[in-house]
Design an enzyme around this catalytic site. Sequence first.
Site: not given
Ligand SMILES: Cc1cc2nc3c(=O)[nH]c(=O)nc-3n(C[C@H](O)[C@H](O)[C@H](O)COP(=O)(O)OP(=O)(O)OC[C@H]3O[C@@H](n4cnc5c(N)ncnc54)[C@H](O)[C@@H]3O)c2cc1C
Length: 459
Positions: A441, A34
């Site tokens: 209900h 991470e």
């Molecule tokens: C404002 C906002 C509100 C949202 N609300 C909702 C909601 O209500 N419900 C919902 O379902 N979704 C919601 N989402 C979407 C949701 O947050 C994402 O779909 C979800 O977090 C995606 O998860 P992920 O595991 O793909 O990646 P992420 O949660 O983005 O995690 C990726 C991780 O990888 C790490 N990383 C990246 N590159 C590297 C690297 N090269 N080396 C080491 N680590 C790295 C990052 O630091 C991060 O910690 C929202 C998004 C936003 C922006």
Amino acid sequence: MATKYDAIVIGTGQAGPSLAVRLAGAGMNVAIIERKRFGGTCVNNGCIPTKTLIASARAAHVARRASDYGVMIPGPIAVDMKKVKARKDALVRQSSEGVEKWLKTTQNLTVIEGHARFANAHQVRVGNELLEAERIFINVGGRASIPSLRGIDQVSYLDNSTMMDVDFLPEHLIIIGGSYVGLEFAQMYRRFGSEVIVVEMAPRLIKREDEDVSENIKTILEAEGIKIRLNAECIGFEQRGDKVVVQVECSSGDKTVIGSHLLLAVGRVPNTTDLGLEQAGIEVNEDSYIQVDDQLHTNVPGIYALGDCNGRGAFTHTAYNDYEIVAANLLDSDHRRVSDRITAYALYIDPPLGRAGMTEAAVRKSGRKAMIGKRPMTQVGRAREKGETDGFMKILVDAETKKIVGASLLGIECDEVIHSLLDVMYADAPYTVIQRAMHIHPTVTELIPTMLGELKPLE
Ligand SMILES: Cc1cc2nc3c(=O)[nH]c(=O)nc-3n(C[C@H](O)[C@H](O)[C@H](O)COP(=O)(O)OP(=O)(O)OC[C@H]3O[C@@H](n4cnc5c(N)ncnc54)[C@H](O)[C@@H]3O)c2cc1C
């Protein structure tokens, strides 16, 4: 010399931690990497903090409406933004630290903090460390897209991450982007007390939804005093002292919008351009999303991509479902697939929009014979009792198979109500099953069987 593992997981978002723990539990020697904060976007800058802030905004809104319910609050309602942020920070910290502790105390799992980059198809570099594994799982997520709009480099702006540091009330917030992220912030900040304008390039808000949904949401937001500027096809920016000027210069409406703060909410891009994917020969599409098959393999044997970075979903539940698919295939001989899942999500304005399956527009486009049921929330007893009758519920059914093919439920509790339909869709059962169900209900869900009893042909 590379340190050898059985598996490497890059990113601690919504798929990586569960997968790493599951693999470690199966006896593999696993490393998880991470580069920023444990828990990724959802925990730190997405779902959890926004829904926590939305809860504060709703409390302010209900307090302002208290007299509608016969509850008298002497004096104006004030919002303490520092306290609002502190409440949000506490929840985020608890969740992020929870993920970190979980990972760091799991046997067979090594946590490495730093930026990961592929050295080749089996090796990943983090700082001076070289890691090697036959299996590598990419879960790097995405970030806010910063479009190359005219003058963007001359103004200060916020995105969904930097919004999390705001502990004051912006006097006048301009939000570029009238879609899911932008609209949640718009209503939240309006309820905190800011003037808010949403600037959207398209002719309507959230254009992926049906027109009646877009229209209704616009009416709901405008009724709270949010200004909405549509058709802003030629956006440009200029800083004038402490004010931000957004030029919209379009065929109709005001040509400029002036505010104190600017939030860009114009979509997301995957974190894939600084990952050394080319060193491993991993294919991406023209938008830099990693290409995967139905079981989330990339084109390189042994390398998988999960979550937002594969472009097959943009939600926490789709990322988590990716983990379940990969784990089921690898460890349980259960051949789950991405294409088995049904589209489902919510928009957390108040009242929320719960969505499942196809939109009405998509059903019409498909040319299938269909039936539709629609009911305004003014005809839902529970909504009337709560004094929150905005929105409507709409369900679409295939006329031949009798299966529910889609639903858009915009109304109080509809982020929960949608699941009664979603589960019937997963059960692959005809709508008559739920039509005959006896619901409790008074609830919003009790009207679902009634609506299904009133279906009409989709003209
Ligand atoms: C404002 C906002 C509100 C949202 N609300 C909702 C909601 O209500 N419900 C919902 O379902 N979704 C919601 N989402 C979407 C949701 O947050 C994402 O779909 C979800 O977090 C995606 O998860 P992920 O595991 O793909 O990646 P992420 O949660 O983005 O995690 C990726 C991780 O990888 C790490 N990383 C990246 N590159 C590297 C690297 N090269 N080396 C080491 N680590 C790295 C990052 O630091 C991060 O910690 C929202 C998004 C936003 C922006």
